[in-house]
Each structure stands twice: as structure tokens, then as C-alpha cells.
Motif scaffolding. Structure first.
Motif: not given
Length: 249
Positions: A19-22, A27-31, A46-50
Motif C-alpha cells: 500500500a505504501i509503495a503504490l 496511486w489512489n489506494v483502498v486498504i 503512506c504519507a500522501v493526501e488523506d
């Protein structure tokens, strides 16, 4: 156009690293996983926008939850491009005659029924969206080729994943749906810490086994997800160098 991936079993280990790598690859990620608090930790890592990471906790063996997972993913991001069927469980090494039916069925339910449910919903989305298609990656195992001793539930489930992946690839071919079995050997997670103390070998000995950084599985997933839709990778094996594989010894 932004791409969206669903990662199951994303609360720790391979799922978290993937998930972090994507996410960091754009990527948008659904976890998803059962533990909501651990999923929130993954989201923060993930350190990206919420708004680019959607957290949905639940059990992938629950048909109603899996339907909700895909419905909410499409509602949030508009489409799905990649499903990583990663969630899985193992069972303690047990002689076959002492293995309970409940243990055997639980491993098959999580490791095989769950991926089937997710793949089925992915097919429905992939076929209906424009552009049509998508990619499914199923977490397989070295055990699908060469099993460990006393591992009937896990090994049977991973052989099942190999067959499921082949059927997904065949049945999805006309719709731009590809499928990869990602066979992983000894990625370093909480579950592989025991390998430092020793793992049972076919000759009855205990032997410490090498591991490798689970982040490399995430890198492999980014590579697979980034391939153009006219390229298919049916099988991808990633493992620790020098781990027992061919012959398991």
C-alpha cells in the motif's frame, strides 16, 4: 488519469508495504483488513493526501463486506485498476492426522474463498468501467510449488490460488483483465521472525532461513501495476536468495 488499487490484508507486513509503495508511486489506494487501528497506521505511513487513501475495515470472507468494499471504492475514486489479493493466514505445523477440520477450513476460507469473492467483484467492476479492464494480483507462495513439511492447509490453499489465477486470466482475457500469481518466499514480516530460530526441513532438521525486505514486494507490485494493459505476467516469483526452494533443502 489517476489509478486506483485495492490492497487486502493491508494492516501489516506485505500488504502494508505494498500500500505504501503504490501510494508513493501516485496511486489512489483502498486498504482493508480486520483491524481498523492498524489500517489507520498504514494510511499515515503512506504519507500522501488523506483523500488518496480509503480505509475500510472488515472481513474478506464476508460476502456482504466485499460487495461494500468495491462499491465504496468506486464511489470514492470512480474506477478500480488493480486488486492485490494479499490477505492470508497460516496454521501451526501439525501432523495430518491431528489437523482439525476447523483449522483446515479457516485457512482455505481466508486464503482462497476471500480472494475469490474479491476477484468476482473486481470482474464486475472491470467489465463495466470505461476503459474496460484491470489487473488482479494474487498472493501465492513458494509452497504452491514445493511445500514445507506439515503444511497441508496452507499448501492446499496456495495451490488453489494458482488454479484460481489461471481461471481469472482465461475468463478475463476478452475483457482486458489480467491476472498474476505473485509467489513470495520469506519476505521479512512478523510472521517470518521464527525463521531466524529455525524452520523444520524435510529431513527433520531445524534450519535458520534467509529473508528479504518486504518492501521489495511492494516494488514488484508497482512494477506489475504499471505495465500497459496489453502486457500480462501470469507468474512472478520473488524470494530470498539462498532460501530452500528447489527440493526444500
Amino acid at each position: 488519469m489517476s489509478r486506483t488499487a485495492i490492497v487486502t490484508g493491508a494492516s501489516s507486513g506485505i500488504g502494508r508495504e505494498s500500500a505504501i509503495a503504490l501510494a508513493q508511486a501516485g496511486w489512489n489506494v483502498v486498504i482493508t483488513a480486520r483491524r481498523a487501528d492498524a489500517l489507520e497506521e498504514t494510511k499515515s505511513m503512506c504519507a500522501v493526501e488523506d483523500e488518496r487513501v480509503l480505509v475500510l475495515s472488515g472481513n474478506i470472507t464476508d460476502e456482504d463486506f466485499v460487495k461494500k468494499l468495491f462499491e465504496e471504492s468506486v464511489k470514492q475514486f470512480g474506477r478500480i485498476d488493480l486488486l492485490f489479493n494479499n490477505a492470508g493466514v497460516n496454521a501451526p505445523a501439525t501432523p495430518l492426522e491431528d489437523l482439525s477440520l476447523a483449522t483446515f477450513q479457516n485457512v482455505l476460507s481466508v486464503n482462497l474463498v476471500g480472494p475469490f469473492l474479491c476477484a468476482r467483484e473486481a470482474f464486475r467492476v472491470f467489465k463495466s468501467q470505461t476503459p474496460q479492464g484491470g489487473r488482479i494480483v494474487n498472493n501465492g507462495s513458494i509452497s504452491a510449488h514445493t511445500p514445507r513439511p506439515l503444511s497441508a492447509p496452507y499448501t492446499a490453499s496456495k495451490h488453489g490460488i494458482t488454479g484460481l489465477s489461471k481461471c481469472i486470466a482465461l475468463d478475463g482475457r476478452a475483457f482486458g483483465i489480467t491476472c498474476t500469481t505473485l509467489d513470495i518466499g520469506n519476505a521479512a514480516t512478523v510472521l517470518t521472525k521464527r525463521m531466524q530460530a529455525g524452520v523444520l526441513q524435510p529431513d527433520g532438521k531445524l534450519m535458520a532461513e534467509p529473508t528479504f525486505d518486504a518492501a521489495q514486494v511492494g516494488a514488484a507490485l508497482v512494477y506489475l501495476g504499471g505495465l500497459p494493459p496489453d502486457v500480462s505476467v501470469p507468474h512472478f516469483t520473488i524470494m530470498a536468495h539462498n532460501m530452500p526452494f528447489a527440493g526444500r533443502g
